[in-house]
Scaffold this active site. Sequence first.
Site, short mmCIF file in Angstrom:
data_model
loop_
_atom_site.label_atom_id
_atom_site.label_comp_id
_atom_site.label_asym_id
_atom_site.label_seq_id
_atom_site.Cartn_x
_atom_site.Cartn_y
_atom_site.Cartn_z
N HIS A 234 -2.10 -4.34 6.68
CA HIS A 234 -2.71 -3.73 7.86
C HIS A 234 -3.95 -2.91 7.50
O HIS A 234 -4.03 -2.26 6.46
CB HIS A 234 -1.70 -2.82 8.57
N HIS B 79 -13.72 -13.62 -2.17
CA HIS B 79 -12.62 -14.55 -2.49
C HIS B 79 -11.40 -13.74 -2.92
O HIS B 79 -11.45 -13.04 -3.94
CB HIS B 79 -13.07 -15.49 -3.60
#
Length: 209
Positions: free
Chosen positions: A139, A148
């Site tokens: 979250h 990446h």
Amino acid sequence: MTKELAIVGASGHGKVVADIAEQLGFIVKFYDDAYPNKTYIEHWPIDGSCADLIALNKAGNKRNINAIVAIGNNQIRQQKVELLKQNSFNLITLIHPTAVISQYATIAQGSVVFAGAIINAFANIGVGCIINTSAIIEHDCAIGDFTHICPNTALAGGVIVGSKSWVGIGSQIKQLIVIGDNCMIGAGSTVVKNLPNNVTAFGSPAVPQ
């Protein structure tokens, strides 16, 4: 109606992107700058170079061809994405059917989320990112453009990763850590302190080199 998707980058990464795209109902066509020296990737033919794809988009005033860049190198992926945007392509975001994405998460155009990845509430994924197999983005995380996040990584709540950074396979990042732009985190590292821009760090705890 059949959907076609132009994939720029005929590589190992491109194979997995193509597999996701086909599972989502696209017919894929590959374009790679190694063409015509390279004409196939596995069973998929390569239809031309990136320049050929752009020429195809311009022919007959075509616009909004669906496309995604499947190149692991962050800098080259950014260059190709920006080139496609300049030429009016429709940059597709691909999410594997087994990925778990919160209804409150946001994922920008041109990104790809691989099998088993989890992106939790109010996480924000930038343009042209790779969220690789079984990565966990908790979250309130924020992932910068063209970054990446490698397989089996875990980012705890509120982590910020800058643009064009690379978080190596199996790495773990403590909650609320900030990692700058253009950073590289080595495989299996544990990041427990903030890292500035342009740093390579690895180890447990990760130490800038």
